[in-house]
Design an enzyme around this catalytic site. Structure first.
Site, PDB file in Angstrom:
ATOM      1  N   ARG A   1      42.826  21.239  33.835  1.00 18.62           N
ATOM      2  CA  ARG A   1      41.995  21.973  33.034  1.00 18.62           C
ATOM      3  C   ARG A   1      42.504  23.287  32.679  1.00 18.62           C
ATOM      4  NH1 ARG A   1      40.077  20.290  38.125  1.00 18.62           N
ATOM      5  NH2 ARG A   1      40.326  22.651  39.449  1.00 18.62           N
ATOM      6  N   ASP A   2      41.109  24.066  31.584  1.00 23.51           N
ATOM      7  CA  ASP A   2      41.346  25.249  31.608  1.00 23.51           C
ATOM      8  C   ASP A   2      42.364  26.163  30.963  1.00 23.51           C
ATOM      9  OD1 ASP A   2      40.179  24.726  33.510  1.00 23.51           O
ATOM     10  OD2 ASP A   2      41.449  25.733  35.514  1.00 23.51           O
TER      11      ASP A   2
ATOM     12  N   GLN B   1      31.575  30.347  32.339  1.00 21.29           N
ATOM     13  CA  GLN B   1      30.788  28.760  33.580  1.00 21.29           C
ATOM     14  C   GLN B   1      29.451  29.424  33.726  1.00 21.29           C
ATOM     15  OE1 GLN B   1      32.891  25.866  33.975  1.00 21.29           O
ATOM     16  NE2 GLN B   1      32.850  26.720  32.186  1.00 21.29           N
TER      17      GLN B   1
ATOM     18  N   TRP C   1      23.275  31.155  37.526  1.00 23.29           N
ATOM     19  CA  TRP C   1      25.050  31.445  38.325  1.00 23.29           C
ATOM     20  C   TRP C   1      25.488  31.662  36.860  1.00 23.29           C
ATOM     21  CZ3 TRP C   1      27.927  30.272  42.787  1.00 23.29           C
ATOM     22  CH2 TRP C   1      29.188  30.132  42.505  1.00 23.29           C
TER      23      TRP C   1
ATOM     24  N   ASN D   1      30.159  31.401  36.272  1.00 22.36           N
ATOM     25  CA  ASN D   1      31.697  31.729  37.591  1.00 22.36           C
ATOM     26  C   ASN D   1      32.487  32.157  36.183  1.00 22.36           C
ATOM     27  OD1 ASN D   1      30.772  28.432  37.998  1.00 22.36           O
ATOM     28  ND2 ASN D   1      33.199  28.802  38.062  1.00 22.36           N
ATOM     29  N   ASP D   2      33.616  32.318  35.899  1.00 21.04           N
ATOM     30  CA  ASP D   2      34.768  31.811  34.923  1.00 21.04           C
ATOM     31  C   ASP D   2      34.286  32.605  33.973  1.00 21.04           C
ATOM     32  OD1 ASP D   2      35.815  29.695  37.028  1.00 21.04           O
ATOM     33  OD2 ASP D   2      37.042  29.117  35.948  1.00 21.04           O
TER      34      ASP D   2
ATOM     35  N   PHE E   1      33.412  22.648  31.274  1.00 21.79           N
ATOM     36  CA  PHE E   1      34.701  23.825  31.718  1.00 21.79           C
ATOM     37  C   PHE E   1      35.440  24.827  31.081  1.00 21.79           C
ATOM     38  CE2 PHE E   1      35.372  20.937  36.430  1.00 21.79           C
ATOM     39  CZ  PHE E   1      34.508  21.097  36.891  1.00 21.79           C
ATOM     40  N   SER E   2      36.113  25.189  32.286  1.00 25.99           N
ATOM     41  CA  SER E   2      36.514  26.244  31.368  1.00 25.99           C
ATOM     42  C   SER E   2      37.883  26.048  30.489  1.00 25.99           C
ATOM     43  CB  SER E   2      37.334  27.385  32.327  1.00 25.99           C
ATOM     44  OG  SER E   2      36.707  27.826  33.350  1.00 25.99           O
TER      45      SER E   2
ATOM     46  N   GLU F   1      44.729  27.262  38.424  1.00 25.94           N
ATOM     47  CA  GLU F   1      43.739  26.846  37.671  1.00 25.94           C
ATOM     48  C   GLU F   1      43.358  28.561  36.990  1.00 25.94           C
ATOM     49  OE1 GLU F   1      40.123  25.000  40.238  1.00 25.94           O
ATOM     50  OE2 GLU F   1      40.244  26.660  40.233  1.00 25.94           O
TER      51      GLU F   1
HETATM   52  C1  FRU Z   1      37.969  27.872  38.350  1.00 29.76           C
HETATM   53  C2  FRU Z   1      37.073  26.840  37.934  1.00 29.76           C
HETATM   54  C3  FRU Z   1      38.084  26.408  36.708  1.00 29.76           C
HETATM   55  C4  FRU Z   1      37.170  24.933  35.902  1.00 29.76           C
HETATM   56  C5  FRU Z   1      35.845  25.880  36.769  1.00 29.76           C
HETATM   57  C6  FRU Z   1      34.798  25.175  36.876  1.00 29.76           C
HETATM   58  O1  FRU Z   1      36.659  29.098  38.775  1.00 29.76           O
HETATM   59  O2  FRU Z   1      37.163  25.970  39.232  1.00 29.76           O
HETATM   60  O3  FRU Z   1      39.351  25.557  37.072  1.00 29.76           O
HETATM   61  O4  FRU Z   1      37.351  25.122  34.759  1.00 29.76           O
HETATM   62  O5  FRU Z   1      35.956  26.543  37.340  1.00 29.76           O
HETATM   63  O6  FRU Z   1      33.194  25.751  36.554  1.00 29.76           O
END
Ligand code: FRU
Length: 463
Positions: free
Chosen positions: A140-141, A40, A21, A23-24, A80-81, A190
């Site tokens: 975050r982020d 991510q 998997w 993501n970001d 996280f990000s 985010e």
């Molecule tokens: C955005 C998010 C961020 C977080 C990350 C977690 O898609 O929700 O806010 O840091 O993904 O995987």
């Protein structure tokens, strides 16, 4: 057995992880000849889980080499990000001689630091983490850049319904500068990014943020504000409408590369939507990035707008190109020259008397301009997913020559639409039954004219 990178729906010119998997995008930075793409990553599953930072590098932003995981969860939490900067002058004291510093969120919404002095190959967590406590339940982020005017690092970070700005001399001690909130407090933010564009000798700032929910296609999406940043406070130009970076369903959590060698801003997003991300029909891996787009800020009759242009290096993938035009179109016209994906299509429509013009592809997706509604609509009724927004519309007006100009990047499971030179972008996944794009142009309710039509096959980045 299907070969890795040749599975059904495997992107052929977009980054996807070999397995598991994604993501970001995270920590986008150029350093010593390499573009880094961290992301991510949940290495043990096909759904979101305990987050790590996956890692890939590229010399051209197109061909990627996946490297070992860069950041693992630790006693403070999952990773996280976040962002990576080049600390050339060792302001942090962590990278003598210069190196990379990552600032990321823990899932506990505190912020941590890690550093690398070997081109991002290995990372050490800062001994005094966390460097910022959880100032909000969703804090975050971080995205960080060096602000030359104030000689400080600036951090943009999400805090629920607002975005916050901090500054620091050393990437470790942060002072809060300001808070920016949407006037209606309508969005949960985010992954922000704050970018200075030089236009005609003036610096104009664009604040990009991802929001969830509330995107035009439903679920999660990316918006931006144009305005000014004085080193402490971002002030948006007074504007009545929210500006969407992408009207499609599948462009989230994107940011731009720090330290790009030619000073340009190249953006990449996660080509998915939290509404259904875990249900997309891939096995082995799940999740991919958009194609990288260069961002520029341009003045239009409606005000300042971001323009997105697929990076020029895409040209190196093109082969068997065709170019035709002009010809009249009433009813349908089957496009020859692009028999399989991946590929690229450019088509300029002169509306003539037609009420609607557009492109139909994969037997599964329609992209249609309606001259009365002034909308470009993507329909994906047979896109191979349930629980999936199927009708996605964006406002669009013909250009100064009265044309609707479409540029499509077509991969095995996505179509990125750039309209009128990238002033509008619609990025959508599609999971067709076929790898044959079967492109048909159409004009309904009258006759249109195709001013020009071009196709390119694109070489796979995996071969
Ligand atoms: C955005 C998010 C961020 C977080 C990350 C977690 O898609 O929700 O806010 O840091 O993904 O995987």
């Amino acid at each position: 057995m299907t070969q890795l990178y040749d599975e059904p729906y495997r992107p052929q010119f977009h980054y996807s992880p070999p397995r598991a998997w994604l993501n970001d995008p995270n920590g986008l930075v150029y350093y010593q000849g390499e573009y880094h793409l961290f992301y991510q990553y949940h290495p043990d599953g096909l759904e979101w889980g305990p987050m790590h930072w996956g890692h890939a590098v590229s010399a051209d932003l197109i061909h990627w080499q996946t490297l070992p995981i860069a950041l693992y969860p630790d006693s403070l939490g999952k990773i996280f990000s976040g962002t990576v900067v080049v600390d050339q002058h060792n302001t942090s004291g962590l990278v003598p001689g210069g190196g990379l510093v990552a600032v990321y969120s823990y899932d506990t919404q505190t912020q941590g630091v890690a550093y690398s002095t070997d081109q991002g190959r290995t990372w050490t967590k800062y001994i005094a983490n966390p460097i910022l406590p959880a100032l909000h339940k969703d804090f975050r982020d971080p995205k960080i850049f060096w602000h030359d005017a104030t000689k400080r690092w600036i951090m943009a970070i999400a805090a629920g319904n607002s975005l916050m700005f901090f500054s620091s001399p050393d990437l470790l001690a942060w002072e809060q500068c300001s808070t920016f909130g949407d006037s209606q407090g309508a969005f949960t933010y985010e992954v922000p990014d704050l970018i200075p564009f030089q236009v005609g000798g003036v610096t104009r700032w664009v604040l990009i943020a991802s929001v969830i929910p509330g995107a035009p296609a439903g679920g999660s999406g990316t918006l931006y504000y144009v305005g000014n940043f004085d080193g402490r406070v971002f002030t948006a130009d007074p504007s009545t409408a929210t500006l969407w970076l992408d009207y499609g369903a599948d462009n989230y959590a994107g940011t731009t590369w720090n330290n790009h060698p030619d000073g340009s801003y190249v953006f990449i997003g996660w080509m998915n939507n939290w509404l259904y991300a875990k249900n997309i029909p891939t096995s082995v891996w799940r999740g991919a990035m958009t194609f990288p787009r260069e961002l520029t800020l341009v003045e239009t009759t409606e005000g300042w707008r971001l323009r997105q242009t697929p990076i020029a290096a895409l040209g190196q993938l093109r082969q068997h190109s065709t170019q035709q035009g002009a010809f009249d179109l009433s009813g349908e016209h089957a496009v020859t020259g692009l028999d399989s994906v991946p590929g690229e299509l450019t088509v300029d429509f002169e509306l003539g008397t037609a009420a609607q013009v557009g492109v139909w592809l994969f037997g599964a997706m329609e992209i249609m301009y309606d001259r009365t509604a002034h909308t470009l609509t993507v329909q994906r009724p047979d896109a191979g997913l349930t629980d999936f927004p199927t009708t996605i519309s964006a406002p669009l007006s013909p250009d100064a020559l009265g044309r609707i100009r479409l540029h499509l990047l077509i991969d095995r499971a996505s179509v990125e639409v750039f309209a009128n030179d990238g002033l509008l972008s619609l990025t959508n996944q599609v999971f067709p039954q076929t790898q044959r794009p079967q492109i048909t142009l159409f004009a309904r309710g009258g006759t249109a004219r195709i001013a020009s039509l071009g196709t390119h096959w694109l070489k796979s980045i995996h071969r």
